[in-house]
Structures are given as C-alpha cells and as structure tokens.
Write a protein that holds these residues in place. Structure first.
Motif, PDB file in Angstrom:
ATOM      1  N   THR A 150      49.067 102.782 -21.996  1.00 26.36           N
ATOM      2  CA  THR A 150      49.679 101.559 -21.475  1.00 26.36           C
ATOM      3  C   THR A 150      50.771 101.069 -22.414  1.00 26.36           C
ATOM      4  OG1 THR A 150      47.598 100.920 -20.401  1.00 26.36           O
ATOM      5  CG2 THR A 150      49.237  99.191 -20.722  1.00 26.36           C
ATOM      6  N   LYS A 151      50.488 101.074 -23.703  1.00 26.95           N
ATOM      7  CA  LYS A 151      51.485 100.631 -24.685  1.00 26.95           C
ATOM      8  C   LYS A 151      52.710 101.534 -24.668  1.00 26.95           C
ATOM      9  CE  LYS A 151      48.541 100.461 -28.169  1.00 26.95           C
ATOM     10  NZ  LYS A 151      48.026 100.285 -29.559  1.00 26.95           N
ATOM     11  N   GLN A 152      52.499 102.832 -24.450  1.00 24.18           N
ATOM     12  CA  GLN A 152      53.622 103.759 -24.389  1.00 24.18           C
ATOM     13  C   GLN A 152      54.524 103.446 -23.191  1.00 24.18           C
ATOM     14  OE1 GLN A 152      52.734 107.792 -23.306  1.00 24.18           O
ATOM     15  NE2 GLN A 152      54.550 108.618 -24.302  1.00 24.18           N
ATOM     16  N   VAL A 153      53.931 103.182 -22.033  1.00 29.67           N
ATOM     17  CA  VAL A 153      54.706 102.852 -20.838  1.00 29.67           C
ATOM     18  C   VAL A 153      55.494 101.567 -21.051  1.00 29.67           C
ATOM     19  CG1 VAL A 153      54.543 102.147 -18.412  1.00 29.67           C
ATOM     20  CG2 VAL A 153      53.199 104.081 -19.231  1.00 29.67           C
ATOM     21  N   LEU A 154      54.849 100.543 -21.602  1.00 25.86           N
ATOM     22  CA  LEU A 154      55.530  99.268 -21.844  1.00 25.86           C
ATOM     23  C   LEU A 154      56.659  99.419 -22.860  1.00 25.86           C
ATOM     24  CD1 LEU A 154      52.513  96.789 -21.933  1.00 25.86           C
ATOM     25  CD2 LEU A 154      54.393  96.790 -20.292  1.00 25.86           C
ATOM     26  N   ARG A 155      56.401 100.201 -23.901  1.00 22.74           N
ATOM     27  CA  ARG A 155      57.384 100.381 -24.964  1.00 22.74           C
ATOM     28  C   ARG A 155      58.611 101.153 -24.484  1.00 22.74           C
ATOM     29  NH1 ARG A 155      54.176 102.565 -28.171  1.00 22.74           N
ATOM     30  NH2 ARG A 155      54.690 104.759 -27.796  1.00 22.74           N
ATOM     31  N   GLU A 156      58.392 102.196 -23.689  1.00 21.34           N
ATOM     32  CA  GLU A 156      59.497 103.081 -23.306  1.00 21.34           C
ATOM     33  C   GLU A 156      60.131 102.747 -21.954  1.00 21.34           C
ATOM     34  OE1 GLU A 156      58.513 107.210 -23.708  1.00 21.34           O
ATOM     35  OE2 GLU A 156      57.358 106.886 -25.548  1.00 21.34           O
ATOM     36  N   GLN A 157      59.377 102.069 -21.059  1.00 23.63           N
ATOM     37  CA  GLN A 157      59.910 101.820 -19.715  1.00 23.63           C
ATOM     38  C   GLN A 157      59.878 100.361 -19.292  1.00 23.63           C
ATOM     39  OE1 GLN A 157      57.260 104.703 -17.730  1.00 23.63           O
ATOM     40  NE2 GLN A 157      59.044 106.005 -17.380  1.00 23.63           N
ATOM     41  N   TYR A 232      55.015 109.157  -6.255  1.00 25.09           N
ATOM     42  CA  TYR A 232      56.059 108.360  -6.889  1.00 25.09           C
ATOM     43  C   TYR A 232      55.585 107.755  -8.208  1.00 25.09           C
ATOM     44  CZ  TYR A 232      60.123 105.308  -7.198  1.00 25.09           C
ATOM     45  OH  TYR A 232      61.283 104.701  -7.610  1.00 25.09           O
ATOM     46  N   GLN A 233      54.327 107.306  -8.254  1.00 22.31           N
ATOM     47  CA  GLN A 233      53.826 106.713  -9.492  1.00 22.31           C
ATOM     48  C   GLN A 233      53.468 107.764 -10.539  1.00 22.31           C
ATOM     49  OE1 GLN A 233      50.659 103.975  -8.090  1.00 22.31           O
ATOM     50  NE2 GLN A 233      52.073 102.319  -8.568  1.00 22.31           N
ATOM     51  N   ALA A 234      53.084 108.961 -10.099  1.00 19.22           N
ATOM     52  CA  ALA A 234      52.806 110.044 -11.042  1.00 19.22           C
ATOM     53  C   ALA A 234      54.096 110.581 -11.652  1.00 19.22           C
ATOM     54  CB  ALA A 234      52.053 111.172 -10.353  1.00 19.22           C
ATOM     55  N   ASP A 235      55.200 110.416 -10.914  1.00 22.97           N
ATOM     56  CA  ASP A 235      56.507 110.904 -11.354  1.00 22.97           C
ATOM     57  C   ASP A 235      57.099 109.963 -12.409  1.00 22.97           C
ATOM     58  OD1 ASP A 235      58.933 112.507 -11.163  1.00 22.97           O
ATOM     59  OD2 ASP A 235      59.821 110.829 -10.074  1.00 22.97           O
ATOM     60  N   GLY A 236      57.923 110.509 -13.282  1.00 19.09           N
ATOM     61  CA  GLY A 236      58.665 109.686 -14.231  1.00 19.09           C
ATOM     62  C   GLY A 236      57.862 109.115 -15.372  1.00 19.09           C
ATOM     63  N   ALA A 237      56.788 109.800 -15.762  1.00 16.63           N
ATOM     64  CA  ALA A 237      56.022 109.346 -16.931  1.00 16.63           C
ATOM     65  C   ALA A 237      56.900 109.431 -18.179  1.00 16.63           C
ATOM     66  CB  ALA A 237      54.777 110.208 -17.101  1.00 16.63           C
ATOM     67  N   PRO A 238      56.638 108.587 -19.193  1.00 13.68           N
ATOM     68  CA  PRO A 238      57.454 108.613 -20.411  1.00 13.68           C
ATOM     69  C   PRO A 238      57.603 110.016 -20.986  1.00 13.68           C
ATOM     70  CG  PRO A 238      55.957 106.764 -20.483  1.00 13.68           C
ATOM     71  CD  PRO A 238      55.590 107.564 -19.268  1.00 13.68           C
TER      72      PRO A 238
END
Length: 299
Positions: A150-157, A232-238
């Motif tokens: 979760t922190k990675q997603v918030l930090r990068e996206q 769509y949600q699985a796509d574009g991971a950091p």
C-alpha cells in the motif's frame, strides 16, 4: 463467510487476469496449482484488506440502503411486493455507489496481493530478493506484505492514479449490482415465505440463508464489468508497464483476446463465492435489524 469464500475469490482473480483464455484453465486445476506452488498462503493472499474493509463496507451498504429506503420512500406502500422490490432496489443502487469510496482502493490492493508471485515458488514474506543463476535454481522474488505494498502504491502513484485506479469500473459494477442484490433478496424472501406458508418474520436461518445464497449468485449477472475491472486494476502496478489506456481500451482489448466468452471466464468460482458470502450475510443482517425494530418489514 469471508474466510470460506476468499479462496474462490483468489481463483476468480487469477482466471480473470490470465494472459489468455487457454491459460486461465478450470477452477479445480487452478486451485491445485496455486496450492502446489504457493501453499495455503497462496489461496488466502490479499485477505487482510477484505477482513478490515468488509466491516466498513457492510456498515455503509446496509446502513445507507436502510436510511434511503426508510426516508426517501417512506410514503410507499410496504404491503405491495412490487413496490418493495423497486424501492429496495433503488436504495441498494444508491448504497452501492456510496460504498465505492471504500471498495475501490480495497479491491485494488487485494487484487495486487492476489496476483503477487503468481505461479512461483512460495517464499517467506520477509525474504529479500534473491537472484540465483539458472544453473543453481529458480529466481525467488520478495513478497510484499499488505502495508508495504500500500505504501509503495501511495508513494509512486498517489491516491487518484494509484489507490483509486478503476473507480469508474467500480461505479459501473457496484451501482446496478447492489440494485439487483437488494431487490432480489426482497423478492426471494417473500416467495420463500409464500411457499413455506409463513410470514417473512417467521423464516428461519436456513430459509434466509437459501434466499441470501441465491441472491448472491443473481447479483453476479453483471459479471462482465467485474472482469474488466479486475484487468484494469491489476494493470499498471508500480514498476510495471501500463497496458490499458482507459476503460474503453480495456474493454476493446479484452474482446479482441477472446470475444464475448472472455467476459464470462471465472464465473463458476465467482458464483460459488457469491452464494457462500450472501448465505452467511443476509440472515445475520435480517435478524439483527428485526431485533431492533420488531414488527417492521426489513429488506
């Protein structure tokens, strides 16, 4: 209900997001493959988010639906089954829209966790990345825990492009789905009472569970939107390339990959999950609400 249904949800996500229709396989074979390679933890990946979020989601959904039905439609004749089905359905659609605020980020993170390490050997959650040459063995990857991811997603996206990626898909799925959810249970519960020659308030837990379980399956008739939402949600991971430009591009590419059948893959485990989850949820909610407002019709 959540613990019993989550393995089916993991299978659903894996089938929906498989790279091809052929690779998606069948539910039993896929479950065996996950267990063989990833052990029990693979089946229950991503359950942290639903365990935490399900409380907020159920509170929002049933609370908003009940509030809207009791206040916006208070003049409606509650003795008419048709009117009750319509008002509960519309109230459910409003509740479905409201709860996307919680559902969208929760399901995005759940999907990312369920896809993590797909098909690879099971390793410890705390194991660091190990790059082992082909001559000495396979490459084992680091498995991120839920908070780390979760922190990675918030930090990068960020929030909008990260946690709320696919929000419109959630709206298109949740609004009609919860309209079906509440209107179906209202109708099935009334018909169950009619068949059993009882009042709705006298239905027992087993009868309510059966009506709830069938409702859970009927709700997923809106299933194709769930397939594209998962993709769509699985796509574009950091750290990974983005495949879909937007909602319509995701739908168009999906259709090219497998035609209309593509949008129904994974429906079997989803139907099982829907039955189990709703068979557990509806009796509890119905009896709980009846204990606070005895003598009134609920749902």
């Amino acid at each position: 209900g959540l613990i019993a249904s989550h393995p089916w949800d993991t299978i659903r996500i894996r089938i929906q997001s498989a790279r091809s229709v052929q690779k998606s396989g069948n539910s039993v074979a896929l479950a065996y493959e996950i267990f063989r390679k990833e052990k029990m933890r693979g089946i229950f990946k991503g359950m942290t988010y639903p365990l935490i979020g399900q409380i907020a989601i159920n509170a929002l959904v049933f609370g908003v639906q009940d509030y809207v039905e009791r206040n916006l439609f208070k003049e409606v004749d509650k003795s008419s089954l048709r009117d009750r089905v319509v008002t509960n359905g519309v109230s459910g659609m409003i509740a479905g829209g409201v709860q996307t605020v919680v559902v969208c980020p929760m399901e995005l993170m759940k999907i990312r966790m369920q896809k993590q390490g797909e098909g690879r050997q099971h390793v410890s959650w705390t194991m660091k990345k190990m790059h082992i040459g082909a001559s000495t063995g396979p490459v084992l990857e680091h498995y991120q825990g839920p908070w780390e991811k979760t922190k990675q997603v918030l930090r990068e996206q960020g929030v909008r492009k990260g946690l709320y990626r696919g929000w419109w898909f959630s709206i298109f799925r949740e609004v009609p789905q919860f309209g079906i959810y509440f209107s179906s249970f209202t109708f099935l519960k009334a018909k169950m009472a009619e068949v059993r020659h009882k009042s709705e308030g006298d239905l027992n837990v087993l009868e309510l569970s059966l009506a709830g379980g069938v409702t859970g399956v009927a709700t997923w008739l809106w299933y194709p939107f769930d397939v594209v939402k998962t993709l769509y949600q699985a796509d574009g991971a950091p750290g990974k390339p983005v495949k879909y430009k937007g909602m319509w591009d995701c739908i168009a590419q999906s259709y090219k990959r497998g035609g209309w059948r593509f949008f129904w893959r994974g429906f079997g485990p989803t139907a099982v999950r829907g039955f189990v989850n709703s068979a557990a949820t509806f009796p509890i909610v119905t009896l709980y609400m009846a204990s606070f407002r005895p003598g009134e019709r609920h749902l």
